[in-house]
Scaffold this motif. Sequence first.
Motif, PDB file in Angstrom:
ATOM      1  N   GLN A  17       0.839  -1.197   0.000  1.00 15.65           N
ATOM      2  CA  GLN A  17       0.000   0.000   0.000  1.00 15.65           C
ATOM      3  C   GLN A  17       0.878   1.253   0.000  1.00 15.65           C
ATOM      4  O   GLN A  17       0.520   2.271  -0.579  1.00 15.65           O
ATOM      5  N   GLN A  20       1.724   1.924  -3.418  1.00 13.50           N
ATOM      6  CA  GLN A  20       0.557   2.489  -4.079  1.00 13.50           C
ATOM      7  C   GLN A  20       0.531   4.005  -3.862  1.00 13.50           C
ATOM      8  O   GLN A  20       0.250   4.768  -4.778  1.00 13.50           O
ATOM      9  N   LEU A  21       0.849   4.438  -2.642  1.00 14.65           N
ATOM     10  CA  LEU A  21       0.883   5.873  -2.347  1.00 14.65           C
ATOM     11  C   LEU A  21       1.931   6.565  -3.197  1.00 14.65           C
ATOM     12  O   LEU A  21       1.711   7.655  -3.718  1.00 14.65           O
ATOM     13  N   SER A  78      -3.407   1.017   7.863  1.00 12.45           N
ATOM     14  CA  SER A  78      -3.451   0.141   6.687  1.00 12.45           C
ATOM     15  C   SER A  78      -3.519   0.971   5.411  1.00 12.45           C
ATOM     16  O   SER A  78      -2.986   0.569   4.380  1.00 12.45           O
ATOM     17  N   SER A  79      -4.116   2.147   5.481  1.00 15.25           N
ATOM     18  CA  SER A  79      -4.205   3.016   4.305  1.00 15.25           C
ATOM     19  C   SER A  79      -2.865   3.555   3.858  1.00 15.25           C
ATOM     20  O   SER A  79      -2.714   3.934   2.699  1.00 15.25           O
TER      21      SER A  79
END
Lengths: 144, 216
Positions: A17, A20-21, A78-79
């Motif tokens: 993740q 992904q950011l 988690s984000s």
Amino acid sequence: MNRLLSFLFHQGVLDEQFLQLQQLQDETSPNFVSEVVNIYFHESEKLLRNLRALLMERELMDYKKMGIDLNQLMGSSSSIGAKRVTNVCVAFRVATEQNNRVGCFRALEMLEHEYCYLKNKLHELFQIEQQRDLAAGVRYPVQN
Amino acid sequence: MAAAGEIFRSNLTELLEESHSGDNELHVLAVDDSLVDRKVIERLLKISSCKVTVVESARRALQFLGLDGDGENSDIGFDGVKVNLIMTDYSMPGMTGYELLKKIKQESSVFREIPVVIMSSENVLTRIDRCLEEGAEDFLLKPVKLSDVRRLKEFIMRGEVKDGEKNSLKRRRSSDDCSPSPLSTTFSPMRHLCDPPSSVFSPLSPSTLSSKKSRL
């Protein structure tokens, strides 16, 4: 990917993740990752303070309120891809569901430790990137 | 409402022609109480060429749509907010995403037709089922990724094109214009007012069910 980042992946501190950011960062939003991460730090510290205060209650502990704060912390962790922090939140939540006071204390200690580690490492990472960008700027000065 | 309908009908041909000019962005309304998640979803949507409005609660979402019951939503009409998709977090303080979904689907107006997607960090089957039963378009597990947004956008645009083409075929029977290219149809939910009462846009499509299944 620089060495620190791959180390953090290898250690399970960060997961995909976070990558992904990084993909969401570009010329139109060049500081996206650090902006989100700084918001995350700000919010998480508030939640961690809440959790510690709730655990310090001598009498009745509000496990439900702890669960709510934990859900928030878990979600935002988690984000941004903070895998280890997220996992500790999960374990912490189980302890609150069992009204396990000792378990909660242990989990909070671990959570604070993981969070501090994450924060330090991410600061280091941002510094490295900043240096690299500065160095690139010196070699290839921006033409107006 | 009948008078409003006339205004829509007379402006619709203008809108259909206007849409050739290329402003074919999906407008997405995102709802999440977490600031971190709001930032991320906003960026995910912007990078996917969507127009984005992000709000922090279901109440604010209803306010934005003009459905909060405080104002007069019947006057919003054509100048009102056009939203093509609503993405909402499930767990929120006050009104949950599930309750927001129900409220929107209870509307006897164009708002009911807006696809609603639920986002949640919890993979709970009963929760997923409940949302889909209430008419959610899809259920996304957090953290939401670019591929999720891309897939959603494609699905929504395909649905819009299908309905848009049906409309424009009806309306342009005698027109000299060539058949519209896929992106030239309007993405406004206003088109639904001109559809016959039994709308063809069904919330549950095979692709939704298969995406739910693929997650299990």
